[in-house]
Design a protein around this motif. Structure first.
Motif, PDB file in Angstrom:
ATOM      1  N   GLY A   1       4.127   8.094   6.418  1.00  9.51           N
ATOM      2  CA  GLY A   1       4.196   9.684   6.592  1.00  9.51           C
ATOM      3  C   GLY A   1       5.213  10.053   7.432  1.00  9.51           C
ATOM      4  O   GLY A   1       6.553  10.356   7.186  1.00  9.51           O
ATOM      5  N   VAL A   2       5.840   8.002   8.388  1.00  5.49           N
ATOM      6  CA  VAL A   2       6.935   8.760   9.411  1.00  5.49           C
ATOM      7  C   VAL A   2       8.143   8.924   8.764  1.00  5.49           C
ATOM      8  O   VAL A   2       9.205   9.476   8.909  1.00  5.49           O
ATOM      9  CB  VAL A   2       6.957   7.565  10.330  1.00  5.49           C
TER      10      VAL A   2
ATOM     11  N   ARG B   1       2.172  14.122   0.288  1.00  7.91           N
ATOM     12  CA  ARG B   1       1.582  13.301   1.914  1.00  7.91           C
ATOM     13  C   ARG B   1      -0.284  13.974   1.500  1.00  7.91           C
ATOM     14  O   ARG B   1      -1.126  12.952   2.225  1.00  7.91           O
ATOM     15  CB  ARG B   1       1.345  14.801   2.115  1.00  7.91           C
ATOM     16  N   TYR B   2      -0.978  14.662   0.472  1.00  6.32           N
ATOM     17  CA  TYR B   2      -2.332  14.244  -0.252  1.00  6.32           C
ATOM     18  C   TYR B   2      -2.755  12.382  -0.300  1.00  6.32           C
ATOM     19  O   TYR B   2      -3.953  12.862   0.406  1.00  6.32           O
ATOM     20  CB  TYR B   2      -2.503  15.106  -0.664  1.00  6.32           C
ATOM     21  N   GLY B   3      -1.802  12.003  -0.980  1.00  6.92           N
ATOM     22  CA  GLY B   3      -2.551  10.479  -1.107  1.00  6.92           C
ATOM     23  C   GLY B   3      -2.189   9.970  -0.270  1.00  6.92           C
ATOM     24  O   GLY B   3      -3.053   9.191   0.704  1.00  6.92           O
ATOM     25  N   LEU B   4      -0.735   9.946   0.442  1.00  8.54           N
ATOM     26  CA  LEU B   4      -1.212   9.424   2.180  1.00  8.54           C
ATOM     27  C   LEU B   4      -2.395   9.231   2.682  1.00  8.54           C
ATOM     28  O   LEU B   4      -3.014   8.444   3.432  1.00  8.54           O
ATOM     29  CB  LEU B   4       0.093   8.974   2.317  1.00  8.54           C
ATOM     30  N   ARG B   5      -2.141  10.518   2.920  1.00  5.61           N
ATOM     31  CA  ARG B   5      -3.772  10.964   3.784  1.00  5.61           C
ATOM     32  C   ARG B   5      -5.006  10.502   3.539  1.00  5.61           C
ATOM     33  O   ARG B   5      -5.661  10.373   4.124  1.00  5.61           O
ATOM     34  CB  ARG B   5      -3.656  12.254   3.901  1.00  5.61           C
TER      35      ARG B   5
ATOM     36  N   ALA C   1      -3.880   1.415   6.653  1.00 11.29           N
ATOM     37  CA  ALA C   1      -4.343   2.444   7.510  1.00 11.29           C
ATOM     38  C   ALA C   1      -2.718   2.784   8.508  1.00 11.29           C
ATOM     39  O   ALA C   1      -1.926   4.168   8.380  1.00 11.29           O
ATOM     40  CB  ALA C   1      -5.179   2.876   8.849  1.00 11.29           C
ATOM     41  N   GLY C   2      -2.000   1.363   8.554  1.00 15.89           N
ATOM     42  CA  GLY C   2      -1.220   1.761   9.292  1.00 15.89           C
ATOM     43  C   GLY C   2       0.741   1.959   8.532  1.00 15.89           C
ATOM     44  O   GLY C   2       1.430   2.229   8.618  1.00 15.89           O
ATOM     45  N   GLY C   3       0.354   0.823   7.654  1.00 14.17           N
ATOM     46  CA  GLY C   3       1.132   1.488   6.333  1.00 14.17           C
ATOM     47  C   GLY C   3       1.617   2.450   5.983  1.00 14.17           C
ATOM     48  O   GLY C   3       2.285   3.122   5.578  1.00 14.17           O
TER      49      GLY C   3
ATOM     50  N   ALA D   1       0.931  -0.791  -0.107  1.00 12.02           N
ATOM     51  CA  ALA D   1      -0.038   0.035   0.275  1.00 12.02           C
ATOM     52  C   ALA D   1       1.185   0.876  -0.566  1.00 12.02           C
ATOM     53  O   ALA D   1       0.215   2.078  -1.277  1.00 12.02           O
ATOM     54  CB  ALA D   1      -1.099  -0.165   1.072  1.00 12.02           C
ATOM     55  N   PRO D   2       2.186   1.219   0.716  1.00  7.72           N
ATOM     56  CA  PRO D   2       2.585   2.737   0.695  1.00  7.72           C
ATOM     57  C   PRO D   2       3.824   3.169  -0.330  1.00  7.72           C
ATOM     58  O   PRO D   2       3.827   3.531  -0.965  1.00  7.72           O
ATOM     59  CB  PRO D   2       3.581   2.346   2.448  1.00  7.72           C
TER      60      PRO D   2
END
Length: 443
Positions: free
Chosen positions: A286-287, A322-326, A279-281, A55-56
């Motif tokens: 993000g980290v 960042r927009y995509g992962l959020r 969601a965890g990915g 996913a990430p």
């Protein structure tokens, strides 16, 4: 035997039988548990785990292939940098220093004053000319610096910035693909930016604005160091990989997740765990971006670019990532909540019961007030399942067809779907039993 003794004996026997029954139930429950450990559970867990790991990478691959490789989207990404004061100051300083290095204004002024002094002027005038050497040089340098600052801060600089980045974008892609040459190059794990295209644009604007002395600026082949890190080569390899699989990786991850949920015995629970894993990915990604920003700023040469400007550049380049992962993280959490509240837990059952009771009570008050949905309500109730599925599918299509869904888009879409579901429940009037009132909502 007296009656109290008989009752006591029966109670003891009942307790004994209940104890044996409980032990037997535990034994029986344990045996199927061992038998239920099958290939379906293993395959489901494996597919969902792989999907969560991909996913990430999928979000990053889409960003790399669409935001970085595509020229128009890249220019849209970097366009805000032209209006940032820290970036403007960095560009102005670099361009001004490059111009002063290429053109020796002190030598030009000295040569000009010496030529005038040799024309037979009185000694006092010649001495005054020599005294003007320093102020003239400082005045010219301040004028050039001011012209560059004014140009960089002007609205016209956006066009210059776009042109310069359009020229440099092809070189950036070559750099990330491992090729050299152009406005940007990488040698010995060092990324450098060639200022020649930007200086040429600045020079032309200065000449057009009447500063004829700028015409003496030659073609400047000067580069500034942006990054000095052993991660450049690694980034090139990662970019090539992500750009190659950028189209298919998200599809593969989604197919694996759906397949894992389908194979599982408890599909709702599998969907819940898969959504939480996705969601965890996104949280891990993000980290990683936060740590990458720190490493990037630490690798910036302080004499070349300030940390403020470097931070703005980094944040601007990856903002769509960042927009995509959020957005994906928010969607995954919404799916997880939906899976949880459709489950058999006490909290979920109570929440559904209260919601249905509230909607039923509201519908009853509306009917008492004279608002009756009539045939529409009956048809809606009869086709409730189909309408609910259509609502969810419609929300999914909106997010799928949206070119760049943000967190706001995801949350608003989910809220609209939830509102439509509640509206369907409100309009859908249960059929009225013969000679009675419609069944009341569950308490």
């Amino acid at each position: 035997m007296s009656e109290p003794d008989e009752v006591r004996r029966l109670r003891e026997r009942v307790n004994q039988l209940e104890t044996e029954l409980a032990a037997r139930r535990q034994q029986v429950a344990g045996e199927p548990a061992r038998r239920r450990f099958s290939w379906r559970a293993v395959v489901s867990a494996l597919l969902i785990t792989i999907a969560c790991l991909l996913a990430p990478l999928s979000v990053t691959a889409v960003w790399a292939s669409r935001q970085i490789s595509d020229t128009d989207r890249y220019l849209e990404t970097v366009a805000p940098l032209a209006d940032d004061p820290a970036v403007q100051q960095t560009i102005a300083d670099a361009v001004t220093n490059a111009i002063f290095t290429a053109v020796d204004f002190r030598a030009i002024v000295t040569e000009t004053l010496d030529a005038v002094a040799q024309q037979g002027v009185p000694p006092r005038i010649a001495d005054n000319l020599q005294a003007l050497n320093g102020p003239l040089v400082n005045g010219i340098e301040n004028f050039v610096s001011g012209q560059v600052d004014n140009l960089v801060a002007s609205p016209q600089f956006a066009a210059v910035w776009r042109q310069a980045n359009e020229t440099a974008h092809a070189s950036l892609v070559k750099l990330l693909e491992g090729n050299q040459g152009g406005a940007i190059s990488a040698q010995n794990d060092t990324v450098t930016l060639n200022l020649a295209p930007i200086i040429a644009e600045v020079k032309q604007r200065m000449v057009d604005n009447g500063f004829a002395l700028a015409d003496k600026i030659p073609v400047v082949d000067k580069s500034i160091v942006l990054v000095q890190s052993d991660g450049v080569t690694k980034a090139q390899g990662l970019y090539r990989l992500l750009n190659t699989v950028g189209t298919w990786l998200p599809v593969i991850a989604l197919v694996l997740l759906v397949a894992g949920v389908y194979v599982a015995r408890d599909r709702r629970r599998a969907l819940l765990r898969g959504a939480l894993g996705v969601a965890g990915g996104m949280l891990v990604l993000g980290v990683a971006l936060t740590l990458g920003r720190v490493f990037y700023l630490n690798a910036l040469p302080p004499e070349v670019i300030s940390r403020d400007a470097g931070g703005v550049v980094f944040d601007t380049i990856i903002r769509f990532l960042r927009y995509g992962l959020r957005a994906v993280g928010a969607l995954a959490l919404i799916v997880a909540l939906a899976a949880y509240f459709t489950g058999p837990s006490n909290a979920a059952v109570q929440a559904r019961t209260k919601l249905a009771g509230g909607i039923g009570s509201l519908r009853g008050r509306a009917e008492k007030a004279g608002l009756n949905t009539g045939r529409v309500g009956g048809w809606t109730f009869a086709h409730k399942r189909l309408l609910l599925i259509a609502s969810v599918v419609g929300g999914a299509l909106v997010l799928t067809l949206w070119s760049r869904p943000t967190t706001t888009v995801v949350v608003v879409t989910a809220a609209v779907v939830l509102f439509v579901v509640a509206l369907i429940e409100f309009i859908g009037r249960p059929p009225v039993p013969a000679g009675g009132e419609p069944p009341s909502a569950p308490a």
